[in-house]
Write an enzyme that holds these catalytic residues in place. Sequence first.
Site, PDB file in Angstrom:
ATOM      1  N   HIS A 102    -114.611 -29.982  -8.493  1.00 24.73           N
ATOM      2  CA  HIS A 102    -114.550 -29.174  -7.269  1.00 24.73           C
ATOM      3  C   HIS A 102    -113.691 -29.827  -6.201  1.00 24.73           C
ATOM      4  O   HIS A 102    -113.522 -31.052  -6.186  1.00 24.73           O
ATOM      5  CB  HIS A 102    -115.961 -28.976  -6.709  1.00 24.73           C
ATOM      6  CG  HIS A 102    -116.686 -27.813  -7.299  1.00 24.73           C
ATOM      7  ND1 HIS A 102    -117.332 -26.873  -6.537  1.00 24.73           N
ATOM      8  CD2 HIS A 102    -116.862 -27.433  -8.579  1.00 24.73           C
ATOM      9  CE1 HIS A 102    -117.893 -25.967  -7.318  1.00 24.73           C
ATOM     10  NE2 HIS A 102    -117.620 -26.287  -8.571  1.00 24.73           N
ATOM     11  N   GLU A 138    -112.807 -20.807  -9.303  1.00 22.40           N
ATOM     12  CA  GLU A 138    -113.449 -20.152  -8.168  1.00 22.40           C
ATOM     13  C   GLU A 138    -112.546 -20.271  -6.944  1.00 22.40           C
ATOM     14  O   GLU A 138    -111.886 -21.289  -6.740  1.00 22.40           O
ATOM     15  CB  GLU A 138    -114.803 -20.797  -7.840  1.00 22.40           C
ATOM     16  CG  GLU A 138    -115.773 -20.853  -8.989  1.00 22.40           C
ATOM     17  CD  GLU A 138    -115.833 -22.253  -9.602  1.00 22.40           C
ATOM     18  OE1 GLU A 138    -115.218 -23.190  -9.046  1.00 22.40           O
ATOM     19  OE2 GLU A 138    -116.479 -22.402 -10.642  1.00 22.40           O
TER      20      GLU A 138
END
Length: 328
Positions: free
Chosen positions: A38, A107
Amino acid sequence: MVQIGYTMMTEQAGPRELVDHVVGAERAGFDFSVTSDHYFPWLKEQGHSPYAWSVLGAAAQATSTIPLMTYVTCPTMRYHPAVVAQKAATLQLLSGGRFRLGLGSGENLNEHVVGPGWPAAHVRLDMLDEAVEIIRALFAGESVNRHGTYFDVENARLWDLPEDPPPIGIAVSGERSCELAGRHADLVIATEPEGELLAAFDRAGGSGKPRVGQLPVCYDTDRDTAVKRAHEQFRWSTGGWKVNAELPGPAAFDEATQHVRPEDVAESIPCGNEVEEFVEAVRPYVDAGFTEVALIQVGGRHQEPFLEWARAELLPALRELRPAGTLG
């Protein structure tokens, strides 16, 4: 027997702590490990997001037996697929063949930082399809020149290439991603215990290949404390993949989950220290046909007690799990 893995959750701990945690997971007897990749945490309460590939390199040196895996890397926006191939090959060498490359379509939370805008879901899957082809060609030792729909590659070649390239896993959430995984992947990745996803993967060519799931858990000797922590740090997980892939940052996830109650989170995340509750949470994955399940212990500062409890009580119980309808 299902294999049980440990998740280095980069959103909830710093880099040195993450390496310490996976060392502890190896000592506790976990069968494998996975690492999130991330740029942002889901929620500001989680508070971290170090560079996963540096963490993995350190983990490869600090451990000796536990397999490593990205869960998952998006090879289309923040990273060019040719760079992902180089990183993965290097990590396979550093780990002595213990690395698997988990890939997904990404994402908005993480990929927006490079600024090109967030494509529609079908475009993201087209990009992933093309990216995996590039990675496969580089893993095969080819000199790659390609001018595709989404990526240009000019005379790329991996000079440090392991004899056995990393197996590639692809994350699935619907029919199209299952078809892509069936064509390209050595294993399939999913975050929900949906047997139909695995059946679609099988129909597309994935029959007999490993299938890896993931489940958040929140161990604490006090259940109310565990429920409170799970709500604080993991309420984002109630939104479902179609929502979670689209929101742009922690503030958006905070806004989207403002009405989620602690009891809502506790319905999907086992909390406390009752072994049977945790076993029953894993059971749907086993019944659906998953061969591996990676656990996420919610809360970066709460790993060591969980690892000791898992070694002594949880892992032995989970290893007794068998799919419904089987004997022994």
